[in-house]
Scaffold this motif. Structure first.
Motif, PDB file in Angstrom:
ATOM      1  N   GLY A 196      -0.034  62.065  41.279  1.00 37.84           N
ATOM      2  CA  GLY A 196       0.249  61.294  40.094  1.00 37.84           C
ATOM      3  C   GLY A 196       2.019  61.394  39.978  1.00 37.84           C
ATOM      4  O   GLY A 196       2.347  62.292  40.737  1.00 37.84           O
ATOM      5  N   ILE A 197       2.520  60.740  39.019  1.00 36.13           N
ATOM      6  CA  ILE A 197       3.751  60.917  38.719  1.00 36.13           C
ATOM      7  C   ILE A 197       4.038  61.265  37.253  1.00 36.13           C
ATOM      8  O   ILE A 197       3.663  60.538  36.240  1.00 36.13           O
ATOM      9  CB  ILE A 197       4.529  59.441  39.092  1.00 36.13           C
ATOM     10  N   VAL A 198       5.125  62.247  36.809  1.00 33.97           N
ATOM     11  CA  VAL A 198       5.332  62.575  35.471  1.00 33.97           C
ATOM     12  C   VAL A 198       6.842  62.267  35.172  1.00 33.97           C
ATOM     13  O   VAL A 198       7.621  62.619  35.948  1.00 33.97           O
ATOM     14  CB  VAL A 198       4.865  63.840  35.035  1.00 33.97           C
ATOM     15  N   ILE A 199       6.986  61.200  34.300  1.00 33.14           N
ATOM     16  CA  ILE A 199       8.408  61.192  33.756  1.00 33.14           C
ATOM     17  C   ILE A 199       8.553  61.790  32.450  1.00 33.14           C
ATOM     18  O   ILE A 199       7.700  61.405  31.453  1.00 33.14           O
ATOM     19  CB  ILE A 199       8.752  59.496  33.828  1.00 33.14           C
ATOM     20  N   ASP A 200       9.785  62.196  32.291  1.00 33.06           N
ATOM     21  CA  ASP A 200       9.976  62.826  30.816  1.00 33.06           C
ATOM     22  C   ASP A 200      10.440  61.432  30.128  1.00 33.06           C
ATOM     23  O   ASP A 200      11.403  60.805  30.535  1.00 33.06           O
ATOM     24  CB  ASP A 200      11.047  63.556  31.133  1.00 33.06           C
ATOM     25  N   GLN A 201       9.748  61.275  29.062  1.00 28.40           N
ATOM     26  CA  GLN A 201       9.587  59.963  28.439  1.00 28.40           C
ATOM     27  C   GLN A 201      10.942  59.719  27.687  1.00 28.40           C
ATOM     28  O   GLN A 201      11.240  60.380  26.627  1.00 28.40           O
ATOM     29  CB  GLN A 201       8.325  59.922  27.466  1.00 28.40           C
ATOM     30  N   THR A 224       2.375  59.105  34.369  1.00 24.77           N
ATOM     31  CA  THR A 224       2.284  59.858  32.944  1.00 24.77           C
ATOM     32  C   THR A 224       3.654  59.849  32.225  1.00 24.77           C
ATOM     33  O   THR A 224       4.559  60.700  32.786  1.00 24.77           O
ATOM     34  CB  THR A 224       1.559  61.058  33.301  1.00 24.77           C
ATOM     35  N   PHE A 225       3.764  59.379  31.227  1.00 20.19           N
ATOM     36  CA  PHE A 225       4.992  59.447  30.495  1.00 20.19           C
ATOM     37  C   PHE A 225       4.534  60.567  29.352  1.00 20.19           C
ATOM     38  O   PHE A 225       3.778  60.459  28.579  1.00 20.19           O
ATOM     39  CB  PHE A 225       5.510  58.208  29.616  1.00 20.19           C
ATOM     40  N   LEU A 226       5.474  61.512  29.289  1.00 17.67           N
ATOM     41  CA  LEU A 226       5.533  62.794  28.451  1.00 17.67           C
ATOM     42  C   LEU A 226       6.534  63.053  27.724  1.00 17.67           C
ATOM     43  O   LEU A 226       7.740  63.428  28.483  1.00 17.67           O
ATOM     44  CB  LEU A 226       4.928  64.052  29.109  1.00 17.67           C
ATOM     45  N   THR A 227       6.916  63.105  26.585  1.00 15.08           N
ATOM     46  CA  THR A 227       7.689  63.898  25.811  1.00 15.08           C
ATOM     47  C   THR A 227       7.740  65.367  25.919  1.00 15.08           C
ATOM     48  O   THR A 227       6.607  65.960  26.067  1.00 15.08           O
ATOM     49  CB  THR A 227       7.625  63.798  24.183  1.00 15.08           C
ATOM     50  N   LYS A 228       9.012  65.896  25.917  1.00 15.49           N
ATOM     51  CA  LYS A 228       9.125  67.275  26.262  1.00 15.49           C
ATOM     52  C   LYS A 228       8.438  67.666  27.696  1.00 15.49           C
ATOM     53  O   LYS A 228       7.803  68.834  27.711  1.00 15.49           O
ATOM     54  CB  LYS A 228       8.418  68.248  25.092  1.00 15.49           C
ATOM     55  N   ALA A 229       8.565  66.853  28.507  1.00 17.22           N
ATOM     56  CA  ALA A 229       7.914  67.064  29.806  1.00 17.22           C
ATOM     57  C   ALA A 229       8.282  68.361  30.656  1.00 17.22           C
ATOM     58  O   ALA A 229       7.328  68.981  31.199  1.00 17.22           O
ATOM     59  CB  ALA A 229       7.888  65.954  30.814  1.00 17.22           C
ATOM     60  N   GLU A 230       9.514  68.714  30.413  1.00 18.77           N
ATOM     61  CA  GLU A 230      10.068  69.940  30.982  1.00 18.77           C
ATOM     62  C   GLU A 230       9.040  71.433  30.695  1.00 18.77           C
ATOM     63  O   GLU A 230       9.097  72.037  31.537  1.00 18.77           O
ATOM     64  CB  GLU A 230      11.322  70.360  30.642  1.00 18.77           C
ATOM     65  N   SER A 231       8.761  71.103  29.487  1.00 21.23           N
ATOM     66  CA  SER A 231       7.674  72.296  29.058  1.00 21.23           C
ATOM     67  C   SER A 231       6.513  72.273  29.616  1.00 21.23           C
ATOM     68  O   SER A 231       5.713  73.508  29.328  1.00 21.23           O
ATOM     69  CB  SER A 231       7.932  72.265  27.472  1.00 21.23           C
ATOM     70  N   GLN A 232       6.153  71.080  30.218  1.00 26.12           N
ATOM     71  CA  GLN A 232       4.395  70.870  30.549  1.00 26.12           C
ATOM     72  C   GLN A 232       4.445  70.872  32.237  1.00 26.12           C
ATOM     73  O   GLN A 232       3.495  70.900  32.645  1.00 26.12           O
ATOM     74  CB  GLN A 232       3.900  69.552  29.581  1.00 26.12           C
ATOM     75  N   SER A 233       5.554  70.379  32.730  1.00 31.36           N
ATOM     76  CA  SER A 233       5.425  69.892  34.380  1.00 31.36           C
ATOM     77  C   SER A 233       6.360  70.941  34.799  1.00 31.36           C
ATOM     78  O   SER A 233       7.709  70.730  34.663  1.00 31.36           O
ATOM     79  CB  SER A 233       5.678  68.811  34.494  1.00 31.36           C
ATOM     80  N   THR A 234       6.022  71.717  35.932  1.00 33.43           N
ATOM     81  CA  THR A 234       6.976  72.409  36.869  1.00 33.43           C
ATOM     82  C   THR A 234       8.002  71.395  37.485  1.00 33.43           C
ATOM     83  O   THR A 234       8.970  71.754  37.702  1.00 33.43           O
ATOM     84  CB  THR A 234       6.305  73.261  37.719  1.00 33.43           C
ATOM     85  N   CYS A 235       7.190  70.381  37.954  1.00 29.11           N
ATOM     86  CA  CYS A 235       8.126  69.592  38.802  1.00 29.11           C
ATOM     87  C   CYS A 235       9.051  68.842  37.937  1.00 29.11           C
ATOM     88  O   CYS A 235      10.332  68.529  38.223  1.00 29.11           O
ATOM     89  CB  CYS A 235       7.092  68.248  39.330  1.00 29.11           C
ATOM     90  N   VAL A 236       8.874  68.495  36.825  1.00 30.55           N
ATOM     91  CA  VAL A 236       9.806  67.911  35.764  1.00 30.55           C
ATOM     92  C   VAL A 236      10.908  68.654  35.546  1.00 30.55           C
ATOM     93  O   VAL A 236      12.112  68.573  35.285  1.00 30.55           O
ATOM     94  CB  VAL A 236       9.142  67.255  34.549  1.00 30.55           C
ATOM     95  N   ALA A 237      10.359  70.075  35.260  1.00 27.11           N
ATOM     96  CA  ALA A 237      11.292  71.248  34.962  1.00 27.11           C
ATOM     97  C   ALA A 237      12.500  71.212  36.252  1.00 27.11           C
ATOM     98  O   ALA A 237      13.696  71.321  35.772  1.00 27.11           O
ATOM     99  CB  ALA A 237      10.981  72.523  34.591  1.00 27.11           C
ATOM    100  N   ALA A 238      11.945  71.546  37.361  1.00 25.12           N
ATOM    101  CA  ALA A 238      12.744  71.442  38.478  1.00 25.12           C
ATOM    102  C   ALA A 238      13.526  70.400  38.470  1.00 25.12           C
ATOM    103  O   ALA A 238      14.743  70.425  39.129  1.00 25.12           O
ATOM    104  CB  ALA A 238      11.880  71.351  39.587  1.00 25.12           C
ATOM    105  N   ALA A 239      13.032  69.233  38.284  1.00 23.11           N
ATOM    106  CA  ALA A 239      13.975  67.666  38.654  1.00 23.11           C
ATOM    107  C   ALA A 239      15.169  67.685  37.331  1.00 23.11           C
ATOM    108  O   ALA A 239      16.077  67.458  37.515  1.00 23.11           O
ATOM    109  CB  ALA A 239      13.057  66.604  38.331  1.00 23.11           C
ATOM    110  N   SER A 240      14.749  68.550  36.272  1.00 26.52           N
ATOM    111  CA  SER A 240      15.801  68.410  35.111  1.00 26.52           C
ATOM    112  C   SER A 240      16.902  69.361  35.507  1.00 26.52           C
ATOM    113  O   SER A 240      18.109  69.080  35.384  1.00 26.52           O
ATOM    114  CB  SER A 240      15.219  69.071  33.753  1.00 26.52           C
TER     115      SER A 240
END
Length: 307
Positions: A196-201, A224-240
């Protein structure tokens, strides 16, 4: 002018206070914690825990802090796939620089499987909002030594200002950048399909899809669109972290170009630096280093020479 109001707990209010530290106004009406101008929005935080977002990007800015904002406009239902993807291999994407007058917008997308995500966490990858740029840079140097697949996309100031003149909203720019960063990562995966794909909404899912289609592109599936995605997805946190690292690199280059250290954010200090650049290099030079549609430009032009 559109607006969004959210209600947050004290811990979140403190996080919001820190996040907008560089964008705060000197004016503080009664019963407020602060007033700030950021990303085309005026943010007013009240001691009661209510936070008011006003401006063209009110919904996307509020969505960073609340999954169910109360707006004065009808919103699309949040379209989000199962959070089960967070425990599987996936692509995560996030951006930086959207609320900063100087410097570009940067977006990063990261693919990591379960093993790689565990390694990233060991390296210190997590929600980076409380980290300074030096700490982020140190962790990113370690991230780049791993075998994760990633991509970064940078929208420089000249192109940004050109798109604004063509009536592109910042939301459309960000959607297009996320789409391309994710596309680059998928191409690097060859025939492998991520779970899947997760985007910090940063906007409603329906708005995101419409912005991609408006550019004659086909949106990716399984987002998957998530608010505060950094705190939920390690991949988003790394992307951030990668997006922020890239933004800081670009700011350093721009600072060398102008001959002094450019301030991040959109504070009164930024206004004074804009005035300095207008006086020494001319107003047209701002197109090379800043987001000229921000209100800071007009405020700077009104400053006296000794402000």
């Amino acid at each position: 002018m559109g607006q969004t109001v959210i209600k947050v707990d004290r811990k979140t209010l403190e996080a919001i206070d820190r996040y907008y530290q560089q964008s705060k106004s000197n004016k503080q009406p009664p019963h407020t914690v602060f007033v700030a101008k950021h990303n085309g929005c005026t943010i007013t935080a009240y001691q009661s825990g209510k936070v008011l977002f006003q401006g063209s990007e009110h919904a996307s800015e509020a969505a960073k802090w609340d999954a169910n904002p109360q707006t004065n406009k009808k919103q699309h239902n949040v379209e989000s796939h199962s959070k089960a993807v967070l425990t599987k291999d996936h692509i995560g994407s996030d951006e930086a620089g959207t609320g900063d007058y100087f410097g570009p917008i940067t977006v990063a997308a990261v693919y990591a499987d379960e093993r790689q995500q565990a390694l990233l966490r060991e390296l210190g990858v997590k929600d980076s909002k409380s980290m300074n740029d030096k700490t982020i840079a140190s962790i990113v140097q370690d991230i780049l030594k791993t075998d994760i697949i990633y991509s970064t996309v940078t929208l420089n100031n000249e192109k940004y200002n050109q798109l604004k003149q063509q009536n592109w909203s910042q939301t459309r720019m960000k959607a297009w950048m996320h789409h391309n960063a994710i596309d680059h990562v998928i191409n690097k995966l060859n025939d492998m399909t991520p779970s899947g794909i997760v985007i910090d909404q940063f906007c409603e899912p329906g708005v995101y899809y419409n912005k991609i289609k408006a550019s004659d592109a086909r949106p990716h599936n399984d987002i998957t669109f998530l608010t505060k995605a950094e705190s939920q997805s390690t991949c988003v946190a790394a992307a951030s972290m990668l997006a922020r690292y890239r933004f800081v690199q670009e700011m350093e280059q721009l600072s060398k170009k102008v001959g002094f250290t450019l301030q991040k954010g959109s504070s009164n200090q930024v206004d004074r630096q804009i005035k300095q650049l207008i006086n020494t290099k001319g107003e047209s030079f701002l197109n090379q280093v800043g987001k000229v549609h921000f209100g800071n430009t007009q405020k700077a032009k009104k400053l006296s020479l000794d402000s």
